[in-house]
Each structure stands twice: as C-alpha cells, then as structure tokens.
Design a protein around this motif. Structure first.
Motif, PDB file in Angstrom:
ATOM      1  N   ASP A   1     -48.130 -36.507  41.070  1.00  0.00           N
ATOM      2  CA  ASP A   1     -47.845 -37.152  39.780  1.00  0.00           C
ATOM      3  C   ASP A   1     -47.414 -36.174  38.683  1.00  0.00           C
ATOM      4  OD1 ASP A   1     -48.532 -39.534  40.965  1.00  0.00           O
ATOM      5  OD2 ASP A   1     -50.586 -39.550  40.187  1.00  0.00           O
ATOM      6  N   TYR A   2     -47.833 -34.917  38.819  1.00  0.00           N
ATOM      7  CA  TYR A   2     -47.505 -33.897  37.809  1.00  0.00           C
ATOM      8  C   TYR A   2     -46.924 -32.673  38.530  1.00  0.00           C
ATOM      9  CZ  TYR A   2     -50.789 -36.870  35.243  1.00  0.00           C
ATOM     10  OH  TYR A   2     -51.449 -37.935  34.677  1.00  0.00           O
ATOM     11  N   PRO A   3     -45.706 -32.798  39.054  1.00  0.00           N
ATOM     12  CA  PRO A   3     -45.147 -31.767  39.940  1.00  0.00           C
ATOM     13  C   PRO A   3     -44.890 -30.403  39.303  1.00  0.00           C
ATOM     14  CG  PRO A   3     -43.476 -33.395  39.358  1.00  0.00           C
ATOM     15  CD  PRO A   3     -44.777 -33.928  38.860  1.00  0.00           C
ATOM     16  N   ASN A   4     -44.844 -30.346  37.981  1.00  0.00           N
ATOM     17  CA  ASN A   4     -44.526 -29.070  37.327  1.00  0.00           C
ATOM     18  C   ASN A   4     -45.741 -28.219  36.967  1.00  0.00           C
ATOM     19  OD1 ASN A   4     -41.656 -29.522  37.287  1.00  0.00           O
ATOM     20  ND2 ASN A   4     -41.998 -30.990  35.649  1.00  0.00           N
ATOM     21  N   LEU A   5     -46.946 -28.828  36.992  1.00  0.00           N
ATOM     22  CA  LEU A   5     -48.124 -28.003  36.720  1.00  0.00           C
ATOM     23  C   LEU A   5     -48.471 -27.193  37.963  1.00  0.00           C
ATOM     24  CD1 LEU A   5     -50.767 -29.355  38.274  1.00  0.00           C
ATOM     25  CD2 LEU A   5     -50.832 -30.826  36.283  1.00  0.00           C
ATOM     26  N   ILE A   6     -49.260 -26.163  37.767  1.00  0.00           N
ATOM     27  CA  ILE A   6     -49.643 -25.266  38.864  1.00  0.00           C
ATOM     28  C   ILE A   6     -51.104 -25.521  39.215  1.00  0.00           C
ATOM     29  CG2 ILE A   6     -49.908 -22.844  39.569  1.00  0.00           C
ATOM     30  CD1 ILE A   6     -47.756 -22.328  37.216  1.00  0.00           C
ATOM     31  N   ILE A   7     -51.373 -25.831  40.481  1.00  0.00           N
ATOM     32  CA  ILE A   7     -52.757 -25.993  40.939  1.00  0.00           C
ATOM     33  C   ILE A   7     -53.320 -24.593  41.163  1.00  0.00           C
ATOM     34  CG2 ILE A   7     -54.302 -26.951  42.686  1.00  0.00           C
ATOM     35  CD1 ILE A   7     -52.867 -29.175  41.217  1.00  0.00           C
ATOM     36  N   GLY A   8     -54.201 -24.168  40.254  1.00  0.00           N
ATOM     37  CA  GLY A   8     -54.771 -22.819  40.354  1.00  0.00           C
ATOM     38  C   GLY A   8     -55.845 -22.720  41.414  1.00  0.00           C
ATOM     39  N   GLY A   9     -56.367 -23.863  41.837  1.00  0.00           N
ATOM     40  CA  GLY A   9     -57.407 -23.893  42.860  1.00  0.00           C
ATOM     41  C   GLY A   9     -58.322 -25.083  42.664  1.00  0.00           C
ATOM     42  N   TYR A  10     -59.219 -25.269  43.635  1.00  0.00           N
ATOM     43  CA  TYR A  10     -60.191 -26.358  43.524  1.00  0.00           C
ATOM     44  C   TYR A  10     -61.379 -26.051  44.424  1.00  0.00           C
ATOM     45  CZ  TYR A  10     -58.192 -28.041  47.966  1.00  0.00           C
ATOM     46  OH  TYR A  10     -57.753 -28.141  49.264  1.00  0.00           O
ATOM     47  N   HIS A  11     -62.506 -26.666  44.081  1.00  0.00           N
ATOM     48  CA  HIS A  11     -63.723 -26.499  44.890  1.00  0.00           C
ATOM     49  C   HIS A  11     -64.602 -27.713  44.666  1.00  0.00           C
ATOM     50  CE1 HIS A  11     -67.451 -24.851  46.550  1.00  0.00           C
ATOM     51  NE2 HIS A  11     -66.730 -23.876  47.066  1.00  0.00           N
ATOM     52  N   HIS A  12     -65.238 -28.179  45.740  1.00  0.00           N
ATOM     53  CA  HIS A  12     -66.139 -29.328  45.618  1.00  0.00           C
ATOM     54  C   HIS A  12     -67.375 -28.956  44.799  1.00  0.00           C
ATOM     55  CE1 HIS A  12     -68.917 -27.584  48.514  1.00  0.00           C
ATOM     56  NE2 HIS A  12     -67.876 -27.333  49.310  1.00  0.00           N
TER      57      HIS A  12
END
Length: 243
Positions: A125-136
């Motif tokens: 949905d937001y293709p231009n932002l950068i996913i810096g990471g994720y964690h549960h």
C-alpha cells in the motif's frame, strides 16, 4: 489557546489531527526524537493506579486524545479538546508521509503471523517507504537483540504494538539509545493493518461508538470496558472537588 488539557493528571495535546500531523512531520524533518502516547480512558485509569506508568506518560512529548471518553471528559471539565485523534488514523497518516518522503519505518510487536502480514500489506500500500525491519512482540523487556535491531535500522518512524503499559515502557527505556525517531505506541493497530481485525465502519467512528464495534468483534475485551464508566465517575468526582 493553551497547548495542553489536564484530565486526571494526564496532559493531553490540545490540537486537531492535522495540527498534530504537522508538528510530527516537522520533528521528522529535524530528526527530533519524539515519544507519542495515544491514550484512552482505559490507559488513564491504569496510569492512576500505577505511578511508574504515570511517570512514563508524563515524559511523553505528546499525549493524543484517542477515545470518545477523553473528549467527553474534557467537555465535562469545561476545557474541551478540538477532536478525537484516533491512534490508528494517526498511524496511517504517518505511513502516508513516510511513503511521500521515502522514510524508513520499523514495526515492533504483535504475533509473528500478524506482523509479517502487516509488513506485507504496508509494502504493497505504501511502496515508496522503506521497511527498516520488524519483530514480533514475544521477547523479554531487556532483550538487547531487539533493541539493537531497532537501533541499527535508524528508522524515522518506530511503531510499537505491545499493548499498554509495555509499549510505552519499552519506548521510555530505549529511546535515548537511538539517534532519531518518532516512537509511537499503537496497541492493536497491526491487527487492523494485517486484516485480522476489521476497523469499525465510518458511521460507528463518527458516532463515537467504535469501542462498541471492537467489543462485538472481540467479546473477550468486555472486562476492559469497565474502565470507561469508572473513568467518567472519577471525572465527575474530580469536577465536584474542583468546584
């Protein structure tokens, strides 16, 4: 107009949603670390019973009025707030800014399958932002690996979905270790982004009964709903003492 409205010892921002977004956007541009709490009656009641949590909230840069009960209380105290600023809506507006400005975002919390789907949906949905990471969200409070993962991402926006008081406590304990970032506790918002929980229809939101829609969807929340009448009772008692 005064900047803050005090409700039972909690200082809420006296701003519209757009004014709130403008302030946060400016802080992003200036790389000014910012701690945001989105508070409803349930959170205020918890803070009244837990001094450590109240102290944490008082160190926040912004406390947002996320709950119809907060707006009602402000009116009762004759110190009205301009509008409810739903945490989920604010998060979506910040994701839009991140997409527009190509910012880096980190997602922390929720179940593993939920966080993965959240990130997948955000990337679409937001293709231009950068996913810096994720964690549960299933980690110990002092887990330095999670802290280092967030730190190394150097994210502009860090959304923490651990539920109160854990999300605010985690932010308070760790934010000074990071160079920059807008840190915001977002509760169950990842469930909505992931599609595992539906947001209340607009008419329910406008009628300020979104809480009822959530209760119908998640009946296990009924015990938590007791906080709302207890909160209003506290406000009435406070108003009587004040007068």
């Amino acid at each position: 107009m005064q900047e803050k409205v005090n409700i039972l010892g909690v200082e809420f921002d006296n701003r519209t949603k757009q004014a709130t977004i403008d302030v946060i956007h400016q802080n992003i541009k200036e790389e000014k670390k910012t701690f945001i709490v989105t508070a409803n009656p349930e959170i205020v009641m918890y803070a009244l019973q837990d001094q450590n949590y109240m102290d944490t909230m008082r160190k926040a840069d912004h406390i947002i009025a996320d709950g119809a009960g907060i707006i009602l209380a402000a009116k009762m105290l004759k110190d009205p707030l301009p509008e409810r600023v739903a945490g989920f809506d604010l998060m979506k507006d910040l994701l839009h800014i991140a997409d527009q400005d190509k910012l880096t975002v980190f997602f922390l919390g929720s179940k593993e399958e939920v966080i993965k789907q959240t990130v997948a949906n955000v990337a679409k949905d937001y293709p231009n932002l950068i996913i810096g990471g994720y964690h549960h969200g299933f980690f110990k409070e002092n887990d330095h690996r999670v802290r280092d993962m967030v730190k190394n991402a150097k994210a502009d926006l860090i959304f923490v979905a651990l539920g109160y008081p854990r999300q605010e406590n985690w932010i308070m304990q760790n934010k000074d270790l990071f160079e920059k970032g807008i840190f915001m506790g977002v509760g169950g918002s990842f469930d909505i982004l992931a599609g595992t929980v539906k947001r209340a229809p607009l008419i329910w939101q406008k009628l300020n009964i979104e809480w009822l829609y959530r209760l119908i969807q998640q009946p296990t929340r009924w015990k938590r709903m007791f906080a709302i009448p207890l909160f209003i009772k506290k406000v009435i008692q406070y108003k009587k003492r004040k007068n």
